[in-house]
Structure formats: C-alpha cells, structure tokens
Design a protein around this motif. Sequence first.
Motif, mmCIF file in Angstrom:
data_model
loop_
_atom_site.group_PDB
_atom_site.id
_atom_site.type_symbol
_atom_site.label_atom_id
_atom_site.label_comp_id
_atom_site.label_asym_id
_atom_site.label_seq_id
_atom_site.Cartn_x
_atom_site.Cartn_y
_atom_site.Cartn_z
ATOM 1 N N THR A 45 0.627 -0.866 -0.417
ATOM 2 C CA THR A 45 -0.187 0.217 0.052
ATOM 3 C C THR A 45 0.960 1.303 0.111
ATOM 4 O O THR A 45 1.528 1.436 1.169
ATOM 5 C CB THR A 45 -0.500 -0.121 1.269
ATOM 6 N N ILE A 46 0.429 2.337 -1.099
ATOM 7 C CA ILE A 46 1.315 3.035 -1.221
ATOM 8 C C ILE A 46 0.778 4.545 -1.214
ATOM 9 O O ILE A 46 -0.667 5.007 -1.651
ATOM 10 C CB ILE A 46 2.481 3.110 -2.427
ATOM 11 N N VAL A 47 0.769 5.678 -0.454
ATOM 12 C CA VAL A 47 0.268 6.833 -0.564
ATOM 13 C C VAL A 47 1.166 7.365 -1.303
ATOM 14 O O VAL A 47 2.900 8.203 -0.706
ATOM 15 C CB VAL A 47 -0.460 7.647 0.704
ATOM 16 N N ASP A 48 1.083 8.414 -2.458
ATOM 17 C CA ASP A 48 1.857 9.622 -2.966
ATOM 18 C C ASP A 48 1.406 11.090 -2.712
ATOM 19 O O ASP A 48 0.415 11.148 -3.209
ATOM 20 C CB ASP A 48 1.516 9.256 -4.586
ATOM 21 N N ILE A 49 1.306 11.668 -2.146
ATOM 22 C CA ILE A 49 1.215 13.326 -1.860
ATOM 23 C C ILE A 49 1.483 14.385 -2.203
ATOM 24 O O ILE A 49 2.990 14.059 -2.239
ATOM 25 C CB ILE A 49 1.709 13.126 0.094
ATOM 26 N N LEU A 99 -3.821 16.945 5.997
ATOM 27 C CA LEU A 99 -4.440 15.717 5.452
ATOM 28 C C LEU A 99 -5.608 15.574 6.377
ATOM 29 O O LEU A 99 -5.701 14.291 6.338
ATOM 30 C CB LEU A 99 -3.193 14.868 5.329
ATOM 31 N N SER A 100 -6.303 16.027 6.285
ATOM 32 C CA SER A 100 -7.723 15.696 7.066
ATOM 33 C C SER A 100 -8.481 14.791 6.226
ATOM 34 O O SER A 100 -9.289 13.759 7.410
ATOM 35 C CB SER A 100 -8.394 17.088 6.935
ATOM 36 N N GLN A 101 -8.721 14.754 4.919
ATOM 37 C CA GLN A 101 -9.440 13.903 4.188
ATOM 38 C C GLN A 101 -8.509 12.545 4.168
ATOM 39 O O GLN A 101 -9.062 11.260 4.393
ATOM 40 C CB GLN A 101 -9.480 14.443 2.450
ATOM 41 N N LEU A 102 -7.162 12.725 3.958
ATOM 42 C CA LEU A 102 -6.485 11.471 4.032
ATOM 43 C C LEU A 102 -6.801 10.513 5.795
ATOM 44 O O LEU A 102 -6.669 9.243 5.724
ATOM 45 C CB LEU A 102 -4.551 11.518 3.722
ATOM 46 N N LEU A 103 -6.187 11.545 6.884
ATOM 47 C CA LEU A 103 -6.074 10.408 7.862
ATOM 48 C C LEU A 103 -7.750 9.979 8.615
ATOM 49 O O LEU A 103 -7.367 9.114 9.547
ATOM 50 C CB LEU A 103 -5.542 12.203 8.412
ATOM 51 N N SER A 104 -8.589 10.894 8.144
ATOM 52 C CA SER A 104 -10.057 10.521 8.500
ATOM 53 C C SER A 104 -10.236 8.374 7.746
ATOM 54 O O SER A 104 -11.383 8.144 8.273
ATOM 55 C CB SER A 104 -10.822 11.558 7.456
ATOM 56 N N LEU A 105 -9.664 8.017 6.850
ATOM 57 C CA LEU A 105 -9.595 6.844 5.946
ATOM 58 C C LEU A 105 -9.491 6.108 7.907
ATOM 59 O O LEU A 105 -9.168 4.823 7.325
ATOM 60 C CB LEU A 105 -9.207 6.797 4.844
ATOM 61 N N GLN A 106 -8.337 6.581 8.453
ATOM 62 C CA GLN A 106 -7.966 6.113 9.890
ATOM 63 C C GLN A 106 -6.395 4.649 8.832
ATOM 64 O O GLN A 106 -6.634 3.426 9.787
ATOM 65 C CB GLN A 106 -8.657 5.488 10.335
ATOM 66 N N SER A 107 -5.900 5.281 7.699
ATOM 67 C CA SER A 107 -5.293 3.619 7.321
ATOM 68 C C SER A 107 -3.692 4.340 7.474
ATOM 69 O O SER A 107 -3.133 5.434 7.675
ATOM 70 C CB SER A 107 -5.487 3.627 5.308
ATOM 71 N N THR A 108 -2.968 2.845 7.525
ATOM 72 C CA THR A 108 -1.843 3.407 7.018
ATOM 73 C C THR A 108 -1.086 2.754 6.229
ATOM 74 O O THR A 108 -1.985 1.859 5.402
ATOM 75 C CB THR A 108 -0.447 2.412 8.542
ATOM 76 N N PHE A 109 0.200 3.070 5.835
ATOM 77 C CA PHE A 109 0.631 2.948 4.521
ATOM 78 C C PHE A 109 2.469 1.975 4.220
ATOM 79 O O PHE A 109 2.464 2.245 5.423
ATOM 80 C CB PHE A 109 0.751 3.934 3.417
ATOM 81 N N ASP A 110 2.274 1.219 3.377
ATOM 82 C CA ASP A 110 3.787 1.025 3.629
ATOM 83 C C ASP A 110 4.499 1.985 3.100
ATOM 84 O O ASP A 110 6.274 2.104 4.005
ATOM 85 C CB ASP A 110 3.906 -0.809 2.741
ATOM 86 N N VAL A 111 4.226 3.050 2.128
ATOM 87 C CA VAL A 111 5.503 3.568 2.097
ATOM 88 C C VAL A 111 4.603 4.943 1.531
ATOM 89 O O VAL A 111 3.404 5.071 0.977
ATOM 90 C CB VAL A 111 5.735 2.709 -0.048
ATOM 91 N N VAL A 112 4.935 5.876 2.585
ATOM 92 C CA VAL A 112 4.949 7.535 2.244
ATOM 93 C C VAL A 112 5.492 8.306 0.829
ATOM 94 O O VAL A 112 6.438 7.751 1.194
ATOM 95 C CB VAL A 112 4.436 7.543 3.155
ATOM 96 N N ILE A 113 5.124 9.136 -0.334
ATOM 97 C CA ILE A 113 6.223 9.322 -1.598
ATOM 98 C C ILE A 113 5.561 11.289 -0.824
ATOM 99 O O ILE A 113 4.533 11.494 -1.549
ATOM 100 C CB ILE A 113 5.766 8.497 -2.696
ATOM 101 N N LEU A 114 6.698 11.463 -0.931
ATOM 102 C CA LEU A 114 6.391 12.741 -0.676
ATOM 103 C C LEU A 114 7.575 13.706 -2.350
ATOM 104 O O LEU A 114 8.136 14.258 -1.289
ATOM 105 C CB LEU A 114 6.647 13.984 -0.163
ATOM 106 N N ASN A 115 7.466 13.683 -3.146
ATOM 107 C CA ASN A 115 8.733 14.486 -4.107
ATOM 108 C C ASN A 115 8.363 15.493 -4.158
ATOM 109 O O ASN A 115 7.088 16.080 -5.208
ATOM 110 C CB ASN A 115 7.917 13.164 -6.097
ATOM 111 N N ALA A 116 9.552 15.815 -4.185
ATOM 112 C CA ALA A 116 9.255 18.320 -4.341
ATOM 113 C C ALA A 116 8.343 18.540 -4.017
ATOM 114 O O ALA A 116 7.318 19.352 -4.427
ATOM 115 C CB ALA A 116 9.765 17.831 -5.970
#
Length: 261
Positions: A45-49, A99-116
């Motif tokens: 599971t990956i989130v690309d912010i 990140l209120s919408q994302l945190l409301s999902l109450q999910s964690t991720f294997d990878v978090v990306i913040l590119n530039a």
Amino acid sequence: MNSKVVSGTEGYAEEAAILLDRYERNSFEDVYAAVRSYFPEVSSTIVDIGSGTGRDAAYLAQIGHQVVAVEPTAELREPAKELHPSENIEWIDDSLPELSQLLSLQSTFDVVILNAVWMHLDKGQREIAMESISKLTHVGSKLFISLRHGPIPNYRRMFDVSCNETIQLASKYSIELLFQTQGESVAEPYLVETGTTADLTFLQSYSESECAVNTTYEFTLPFCNCRISAQIDSYTPGAYSDYHRSQQSYYNEKNTKLNQL
C-alpha cells in the motif's frame, strides 16, 4: 475547473497544461534511480502525497501496488485521472499539512512518497505535516522525501529546507534515516536549470513509549533483509535505538568479514 489555491501549490494550476506534458517525460526509474532499491518488490500500500500528473502513482499501480494519489490542485488531479485510469489508484483531493481527508480514512501505508513537495511548506507547516505523516505509517513503513534546492520558479512558493532539519524533525516521531543522497534535479530541468535534489529515505521504527515491560518485539532490519526478535525486560530511554544500532553494527562487521574471504 478552478481549484481553491492551497498554501504551497501557488503557480501549479496556471502551469498545469505545461506540467502535464513535461512531468510525464521523466520516467519513474529516472526520478527515483537513487532510491529505487528501497521500494518494496511485493504488492504494497502506497500513498503519493502531491501526486501531480499521476506519473509515479500510475507506474506503481501498474506493477501491482495499491496506490492512494493525493493532489489538491484540480487542474492536475482531474487530467491525471483521465491520463492514468487504474483500478489500483484512489484519487483524493487533500493537502498538507493537515491531510484531514486522508487521515479520516484511518489507514496506514507501507510507503509514503513526497516528491518535490516538502520545500513548499514553511517551518510551522512542516512541523504539523510531519506529525500528520507519522499517523500514516506503521512499523517498517518507508518514507521518501525529496528536497529541491535552487532558483525559485516564478509564481511558486518555496523555502530553503535543509536535510538536517528534515532528519531531526522525522526523528521526533521515531522515523529514522536509512539513506541520503544528493544530485542534479531531473524532475523540472526546464524550471530549475541549476538546481539540485536531495533524496531522503526513512524507516518508521518503534517509538520509545512502545517499549513496554517484558514485551517481545520483532524488528525489520533493512540492511540485512531479516527479522530479529528482541525481549525488552524493562523500559529504558532509547531501548529500541540502542538495540537497532547494536544489530546494525553486528551485521556490518559480519558483511565486512565475508567480503574479505
């Protein structure tokens, strides 16, 4: 299609058409060449912010990962959804630092990306953002942050963010540095001709408060690709960090001896 201008996204809506063309010219492999080996090989599971045109999300979805693409600029997000249709991508309109919408999902991720993305936040926003990001991770999660340095393009909002500050801020949430590198910027060569990029790769570890009495934990050791069970008999400040460093020292010494054979 006019999105509300979110702090840190200034200039992106106006240049969306140009960016949709130019970002897509750079492949995932080129942009993440220095840290590619740290991405998981198995489905994760990956989130690309700050997913922008969806280039990275699309690549990761194509190779089997489940991706959440977070992009606050509608002029980028909506065309990206059409450009990269995939059942493995969930698109979310949300933004740092809360990140209120994302945190409301109450999910964690294997990878978090913040590119530039990180350098668009001021100091106060970065402190809030790191706490928000920590809530998206679990033990063993990888966090990828790239920092752009150089001339600021017209109409953009950027700050000179150091690697040391970012590393220290992450450590407050038990997010430990795994890898750091610096090189020429490849993401926006037409905008930051003399710029550089610093890539930081982190691992989420156990926090001090989780070192309970008479509790056995398993730790993932990325430098030897194995798991070790440890019995923590009593709480002491730095218990996990001391254990982690001792194991890394052991395997570094072992690998050195093997290489000498």
